[in-house]
Design an enzyme around this catalytic site. Structure first.
Site, PDB file in Angstrom:
ATOM      1  CD  GLN A  11      30.686 106.068  47.922  1.00 43.65           C
ATOM      2  OE1 GLN A  11      29.537 105.764  48.194  1.00 43.65           O
ATOM      3  NE2 GLN A  11      31.692 105.253  48.164  1.00 43.65           N
ATOM      4  CB  SER A  93      25.867 108.075  42.988  1.00 40.30           C
ATOM      5  OG  SER A  93      25.565 107.112  43.962  1.00 40.30           O
ATOM      6  CG  LEU A  94      27.313 111.486  48.128  1.00 40.54           C
ATOM      7  CD1 LEU A  94      26.496 111.216  49.368  1.00 40.54           C
ATOM      8  CD2 LEU A  94      28.777 111.597  48.418  1.00 40.54           C
ATOM      9  NE  ARG A 118      22.552 106.985  48.680  1.00 42.49           N
ATOM     10  CZ  ARG A 118      23.565 107.007  47.835  1.00 42.49           C
ATOM     11  NH1 ARG A 118      24.780 107.310  48.280  1.00 42.49           N
ATOM     12  NH2 ARG A 118      23.379 106.759  46.545  1.00 42.49           N
ATOM     13  CG  HIS A 202      24.186 103.014  41.811  1.00 48.38           C
ATOM     14  ND1 HIS A 202      23.119 103.778  42.244  1.00 48.38           N
ATOM     15  CD2 HIS A 202      25.306 103.680  42.192  1.00 48.38           C
ATOM     16  CE1 HIS A 202      23.588 104.863  42.845  1.00 48.38           C
ATOM     17  NE2 HIS A 202      24.905 104.833  42.831  1.00 48.38           N
ATOM     18  CD  GLN A 250      21.147 107.927  43.911  1.00 49.75           C
ATOM     19  OE1 GLN A 250      21.584 107.398  44.928  1.00 49.75           O
ATOM     20  NE2 GLN A 250      21.337 109.198  43.634  1.00 49.75           N
TER      21      GLN A 250
END
Length: 313
Positions: A11, A93-94, A118, A202, A250
């Site tokens: 993101q 991340s993503l 998610r 996170h 994660q």
């Protein structure tokens, strides 16, 4: 064969109109977004092209949009470059989901639905206005840890993204973030400012989202990746059985990108960023300037990268 490390952004890389200049020349863009739209039940391409920004930037929209963009670019390069040999991959991340799609560890349509879910859970985990994130520039890891510890009395606040040396994101409750921003500046940070995000991603405040997400991950037909995918929580590949747990952890664990690059560095001398923008390239230059990185997010960069892999001078 051209050995390549594949990187996939998370993101922040999204923008309205992304891939528009590529879509006219490569049918993979329309095909990929059509597949994504069918999986989601709405026109994802129209959203990415027309916005508005406020809608595209909603986490549950951003995540499938970026996954589709990265997958489309991956498919283009893979089709144009038979000599492409990915030796390892990692995503921020993503982007880890994009890497797993590229490695054929999960079907694209399943991944699209998964990251949509998610994003919804991440939005729901902490009520709007109660959590957030802030970027801190100019402090090392140890100083950030101390700042968060000292600010904890005001509210939960933790390191969330170790993006590059001196470039760290913290996450937590708004009260904790506000206190940490003040303390970071007192500790000598060049900048410390809240980010326009909808939640404390996170951080431990995402554990509720993770528990809800467990069943979704368990329902996926996972396959062994075609090449090693380095996960954010360990900066190492996972066994087939470990993949869901790594993705679950994660959600509430820091993304250590500063550690990811050296962990994967020995696998090739060239990296390719599959996604809009040049976020990963910018971070990587601060981590390891010796690793060459090519981009794919606009028509010119994509053509140059294809030529580079094909060995065209």
């Amino acid at each position: 064969m051209t050995d390549v490390i594949a990187f996939f952004p998370g993101q922040g890389a999204q923008q309205v109109g992304m891939l528009a200049d590529i879509a006219s020349d490569f049918p993979q863009v329309a095909e990929t977004f059509s597949e994504a739209s069918d999986a989601l039940g709405f026109d994802l391409w129209a959203l990415t092209q027309n916005g508005p920004d406020s809608q595209l930037n909603q986490t549950f929209n951003t995540q499938p949009a970026l996954l589709a963009a990265s997958t489309a670019l991956w498919r283009i390069v893979a089709a144009e470059c038979p000599a492409l040999h990915v030796t390892a991959a990692a995503g921020h991340s993503l982007g880890e989901y994009s890497a797993l799609v590229a490695a054929d560890a999960i079907d694209f349509s399943d991944a699209i639905r998964l990251v949509r879910r998610r994003g919804e859970l991440m939005e729901e985990a902490v009520p709007a206005g109660q959590g957030g994130m802030a970027a801190v520039l100019g402090l090392d890891d140890e100083a950030i840890q101390q700042v968060c510890a000292d600010a904890a009395a005001a509210g939960v606040v933790e390191p969330a993204n170790f993006n590059a040396p001196g470039q760290i994101v913290i996450a937590g409750e708004v009260s904790g973030i506000e206190k940490a921003v003040v303390l970071a500046k007192e500790a000598g940070a060049k900048r410390a400012l809240p980010l326009a995000v909808s939640g404390p991603f996170h951080s431990s405040l995402m554990k509720a989202a993770a528990e809800s997400f467990r069943e979704d991950l368990a329902a996926i037909n996972w396959r062994a990746p075609a090449f090693p995918v380095f996960h954010n929580v360990s900066n190492a590949p996972a066994t087939l059985q470990e993949i869901p747990e790594r993705l679950l952890a994660q959600l509430y664990s820091p993304v250590n990108w500063t550690g990811a690059v050296p962990a994967i560095r020995s696998h090739a001398e060239l990296a390719v960023e599959f996604g809009p923008g040049k976020v990963i390239a910018g971070l990587n230059k601060r981590i390891d300037k010796s690793l060459a990185i090519a981009n794919t997010g606009d028509a010119s960069s994509l053509r140059n990268t294809i030529d580079l892999i094909q060995g065209v001078n």
